[in-house]
Structures are given as structure tokens and as C-alpha cells.
Design a protein around this motif. Structure first.
Motif, short mmCIF file in Angstrom:
data_model
loop_
_atom_site.label_atom_id
_atom_site.label_comp_id
_atom_site.label_asym_id
_atom_site.label_seq_id
_atom_site.Cartn_x
_atom_site.Cartn_y
_atom_site.Cartn_z
N ASP A 64 -6.51 4.42 5.01
CA ASP A 64 -7.91 4.84 5.09
C ASP A 64 -8.71 4.35 3.88
O ASP A 64 -9.87 3.99 4.00
N GLN A 65 -8.08 4.40 2.72
CA GLN A 65 -8.71 3.91 1.50
C GLN A 65 -7.67 3.18 0.66
O GLN A 65 -6.53 3.60 0.56
N ILE A 66 -8.12 2.07 0.03
CA ILE A 66 -7.26 1.33 -0.88
C ILE A 66 -8.00 1.20 -2.21
O ILE A 66 -9.17 0.78 -2.26
N LEU A 67 -7.30 1.55 -3.28
CA LEU A 67 -7.83 1.39 -4.63
C LEU A 67 -7.16 0.19 -5.27
O LEU A 67 -5.93 0.14 -5.40
N TYR A 68 -7.96 -0.80 -5.66
CA TYR A 68 -7.46 -1.94 -6.41
C TYR A 68 -7.58 -1.64 -7.90
O TYR A 68 -8.62 -1.14 -8.37
N VAL A 69 -6.52 -1.97 -8.68
CA VAL A 69 -6.60 -1.86 -10.14
C VAL A 69 -5.97 -3.10 -10.76
O VAL A 69 -4.94 -3.60 -10.29
#
Length: 217
Positions: free
Chosen positions: A78-83
Motif C-alpha cells: 500500500d505504501q513504500i518508503l524509499y531511504v
């Protein structure tokens, strides 16, 4: 809601421009991985570090656009956080996905360097880059540092016609991503700036209590 934190850690020598952006592998990236594995285990998120090219364009930093081109990413999450791989999650950092769960907005920590700057100053800062094409007010209000950001399926779909143009411009991937956010008119939401505190080796002390994610480069 199913969530993922993703990093890209790929041999720069597999690319045509290995010195692009002056970025190379360092030992700090091992601790970055450790810190986010620990963070994800704490809050129940998946973590992945990608080690093989998908796009193979210029430099590994461009690989993050595979989140747009490979539909399976956002069909599964549903959500992807790129770091970035030089960002560290500190032990007291809260759950970023719990605080920012709007599935219709591209989200990134506020980058205060350009907030409040005059429009003339904005135009002067970006006169020789792809950002010069953008409305300077939009640049001032939404420009973000691309080491930490969050994408969803609806955001991917709205931005796709602009992201697909990534080979048209001779620019760095960070400015291209900002351009695509601004020009696509996707909804943009600031994340608390404590989730991307830059410490560029400056002769100043960063405040632990005012930092959730420390960005070391």
C-alpha cells in the motif's frame, strides 16, 4: 495496510556513469541497513535492500524509479518508503507509516533550505537545471531532498507520464524526481523534517532529540 522500506545498494561499476553524483559505497551503509531492519521489526514493516539492477541507467540512484515501472511493487504494498543507504533510523523514531497514511499523496520530509525563499532567489538557484521549467512558487512550496520519500499506487499512476521521460534530460535523478512531482501536479504532503536530518560534515552539532532519521552524507 502492507508497507515496505526499500534501499538500493548496487555495485556502481555495473553502470555507464559510476561517478555520477559523486556517490560511492562506504561502511556507513552497513549500519544504515541494520538500523532499518531493526526499525521495521519494531513496527511490523517489510524491509528490502535491492542489490541487482533493473533499469541499468547511469548509476544505481536511478534504480528507485523501478518503483514506477515494475507494477508488482505497489500491487503488493500500500505504501513504500524509499531511504538512501546513508540514512539511519534512530531508536526513538516513531512509526512513519502510522503518522502518514494518505494513499493519494506523495510524501517527503520538509526540506527547509528553499522554504520561504523569494521567487527570484528560487529562479536564480535553479536557472541551469530541469527545475527551471517549473513554477518557482511550486518549487519553493514542495522542493524536497530525495533521500527519504514515500510513494503509493495512485501516486505512481498519476506521475507515470512524467517519470517515463527520465531519459530525456541531462540532469541528476533527484532534480528529475522533483520535476516529476511538480509537473504531474500530484498531491504533495510534507513529512516532519525530523525524518530526514542532514548532517553534511558541517561543524555543528545535530540534536539527537530533534532527529528521527539521520542523513549522514
Amino acid at each position: 495496510m502492507k508497507t515496505l522500506i526499500i534501499q538500493y545498494y548496487i555495485d556502481i561499476n555495473l553502470y555507464s556513469q559510476p561517478s555520477f553524483n559523486g556517490i560511492s559505497s562506504t561502511s556507513v551503509e552497513k549500519y544504515s541497513e541494520y538500523s532499518f531492519k531493526k526499525y521495521c521489526a519494531k513496527f511490523g514493516h517489510d524491509f528490502l535492500r535491492v542489490t541487482k539492477p533493473a533499469l541499468g541507467y547511469k548509476h544505481p540512484t536511478w534504480e528507485r524509479f523501478d518503483l514506477w515501472f515494475n507494477s508488482t511493487w505497489l500491487d503488493e504494498y500500500d505504501q513504500i518508503l524509499y531511504v538512501d543507504t546513508d540514512v539511519f533510523a534512530l531508536d526513538h523514531a516513531p512509526d512513519i507509516f502510522a503518522q502518514y497514511n494518505n494513499l493519494d499523496a506523495f510524501k517527503s520530509p520538509a526540506y527547509k533550505k528553499y522554504r520561504g525563499m523569494s521567487l527570484d532567489a528560487i529562479q536564480s538557484n535553479f536557472k541551469d537545471t530541469i527545475i527551471k521549467q517549473c513554477d518557482p512558487k511550486k518549487v519553493r512550496d514542495t522542493f524536497f531532498q530525495t533521500g527519504v520519500w514515500m510513494v503509493t499506487k495512485s501516486v505512481r499512476d498519476q506521475m507515470m507520464p512524467w517519470v517515463e521521460r527520465y531519459k530525456e534530460f541531462d540532469c541528476d535523478d533527484g532534480q528529475f524526481l522533483n520535476w516529476a512531482v511538480i509537473e504531474s501536479k500530484v498531491k504533495y504532503q510534507d513529512i516532519e523534517s525530523m525524518f530526514n536530518v542532514k548532517n553534511n560534515g558541517l561543524k555543528r552539532h545535530w540534536n539527537y532529540n530533534k532527529t528521527y532519521f539521520l542523513h549522514s552524507a
